[in-house]
Motif scaffolding. Structure first.
Motif, PDB file in Angstrom:
ATOM      1  N   SER A  72      76.539  43.474  50.335  1.00 27.42           N
ATOM      2  CA  SER A  72      75.769  44.887  50.581  1.00 27.42           C
ATOM      3  C   SER A  72      76.879  45.842  50.967  1.00 27.42           C
ATOM      4  O   SER A  72      76.775  47.036  51.247  1.00 27.42           O
ATOM      5  N   HIS A 103      68.525  54.763  54.929  1.00 28.04           N
ATOM      6  CA  HIS A 103      68.321  53.269  55.212  1.00 28.04           C
ATOM      7  C   HIS A 103      69.336  52.405  54.188  1.00 28.04           C
ATOM      8  O   HIS A 103      69.808  53.138  53.155  1.00 28.04           O
ATOM      9  N   HIS A 104      69.623  51.404  54.886  1.00 25.24           N
ATOM     10  CA  HIS A 104      70.905  50.593  54.106  1.00 25.24           C
ATOM     11  C   HIS A 104      70.628  49.035  54.314  1.00 25.24           C
ATOM     12  O   HIS A 104      70.439  48.536  55.686  1.00 25.24           O
ATOM     13  N   ASP A 105      70.448  48.342  53.364  1.00 22.24           N
ATOM     14  CA  ASP A 105      70.301  46.588  53.557  1.00 22.24           C
ATOM     15  C   ASP A 105      71.807  46.144  53.797  1.00 22.24           C
ATOM     16  O   ASP A 105      72.617  46.423  53.642  1.00 22.24           O
ATOM     17  N   LEU A 107      73.033  42.619  53.861  1.00 17.77           N
ATOM     18  CA  LEU A 107      72.977  41.268  53.229  1.00 17.77           C
ATOM     19  C   LEU A 107      74.169  40.426  53.123  1.00 17.77           C
ATOM     20  O   LEU A 107      75.211  40.924  52.903  1.00 17.77           O
ATOM     21  N   VAL A 182      65.448  40.676  57.277  1.00 17.58           N
ATOM     22  CA  VAL A 182      65.915  41.664  56.505  1.00 17.58           C
ATOM     23  C   VAL A 182      66.593  40.836  55.503  1.00 17.58           C
ATOM     24  O   VAL A 182      66.986  41.471  54.332  1.00 17.58           O
ATOM     25  N   SER A 186      63.867  43.482  51.608  1.00 18.77           N
ATOM     26  CA  SER A 186      64.465  44.786  51.454  1.00 18.77           C
ATOM     27  C   SER A 186      63.895  45.672  52.369  1.00 18.77           C
ATOM     28  O   SER A 186      62.594  45.494  52.737  1.00 18.77           O
ATOM     29  N   MET A 187      64.538  47.015  52.685  1.00 24.61           N
ATOM     30  CA  MET A 187      63.947  47.814  53.464  1.00 24.61           C
ATOM     31  C   MET A 187      62.884  48.416  52.841  1.00 24.61           C
ATOM     32  O   MET A 187      61.916  48.939  53.282  1.00 24.61           O
ATOM     33  N   TYR A 195      67.049  51.571  59.626  1.00 27.49           N
ATOM     34  CA  TYR A 195      67.354  50.372  60.531  1.00 27.49           C
ATOM     35  C   TYR A 195      68.433  50.664  61.619  1.00 27.49           C
ATOM     36  O   TYR A 195      69.134  51.577  61.277  1.00 27.49           O
TER      37      TYR A 195
END
Length: 295
Positions: A72, A103-105, A107, A182, A186-187, A195
């Protein structure tokens, strides 16, 4: 009558000298161990072939910062504690109490999650969630109490999050949860707009969000590959980039499977070896003999 020395005679004498007592092997540092003030030791490595195979290409050293690389994105490494086996990273795209960002995932790969997962005292905070969010309905058990803190504490004192309170004229739902949430959702699926994450949560009871430690703390494990044996012999732990087998890097022209040969010399405080007195005497004797032959 004296005969001029032949090249073969001189060559044989030199070979005999080296055979009786080999010259020390010089092992320069083959792996960089510093990036912008942060020490990078085993199991991590900055150069391919250095460190443990499992951590291959996880760190990237730029001109200004050290980054931890995941699918990510790249996350700035703030510190690495080799005594506690922890690394703290910071997501530059993450919202905090003072800044609101899209927003940002976050991972990680399965390997990363297995060997360097977020620590138990790292909490992910899902903000501005809708009333239809899975974590408020079917998966509400994924949310937990975080040191007695509530959503109101985030929306009221934090300038960045206060906007959520103004739009709805109330405090929108939020969720304190772990990385597993998470990781698998996903968001967009979570239906939460932003987040943030904080660590060292055990020590944040009674402390407002303005003073929280924002970021992600990772707990890494050190593979038991016999690295200590390699280091004691004067080498640097690494691996073969083609076969991926463990290597003890001893010099720019010599590697060993487990440890460096006796007599190896390493720059930078590692054990060194100097020629013995008998070897020095032999060299002087051979030098005198060659002088006599050349006369």
């Amino acid at each position: 009558m004296q005969f001029p020395p032949t090249p073969l005679l001189i060559f044989n004498l030199l070979i005999l000298t080296l055979h009786l007592n080999p010259l020390p092997i010089l092992s320069l540092s083959l792996c960089r161990n510093l990036c912008n003030g942060i020490t990078v030791n085993y199991p991590f490595g900055l150069d391919d072939g250095c460190g443990a195979l499992q951590y291959r290409k996880m760190l990237n050293c730029s001109a200004t910062d050290l980054f931890f690389q995941t699918p990510s994105g790249n996350y700035k490494v703030q510190s690495i504690d080799y005594d506690k086996n922890t690394m703290t990273i910071y997501d530059p795209a993450m919202s905090t109490c003072s800044i609101l960002q899209p927003h940002h995932d976050f991972l990680m790969t399965d390997i990363q999650y297995a060997i360097i997962p977020p620590s138990p005292d790292t909490v992910f905070v899902l903000l501005n969630c809708s009333i239809d969010s899975p974590v408020l309905n079917h998966y509400r058990s994924l949310c937990f109490n975080f040191s007695g803190h509530s959503c109101d504490e985030l929306y009221s004192p934090c300038n960045a999050f206060r906007v959520f309170h103004l739009f709805s004229n109330s405090s929108p739902p939020c969720c304190f949860t772990g990385y597993n949430t998470v990781k698998f959702m996903s968001m967009n699926i979570l239906d939460c707009s932003h987040y943030t994450s904080v660590y060292n949560t055990d020590s944040l009871k009674g402390i407002g969000p303005l003073d929280w430690t924002y970021g992600i703390k990772l707990s890494f494990s050190v593979p038991d590959t016999g690295c200590e044996r390699c280091v004691k012999s004067g080498g640097t732990c690494g691996f073969d980039t083609e076969t991926e087998g463990m290597l003890c890097l001893c010099s720019s022209y010599m590697n060993s499977t487990r440890e460096c040969a006796a007599g190896s010399f390493t720059v930078g405080g590692a054990p060194s070896h100097t020629p013995s007195t008998s070897f020095q005497t032999l060299v002087l004797a051979l030098g005198a003999l060659l002088s006599m032959i050349l006369l």
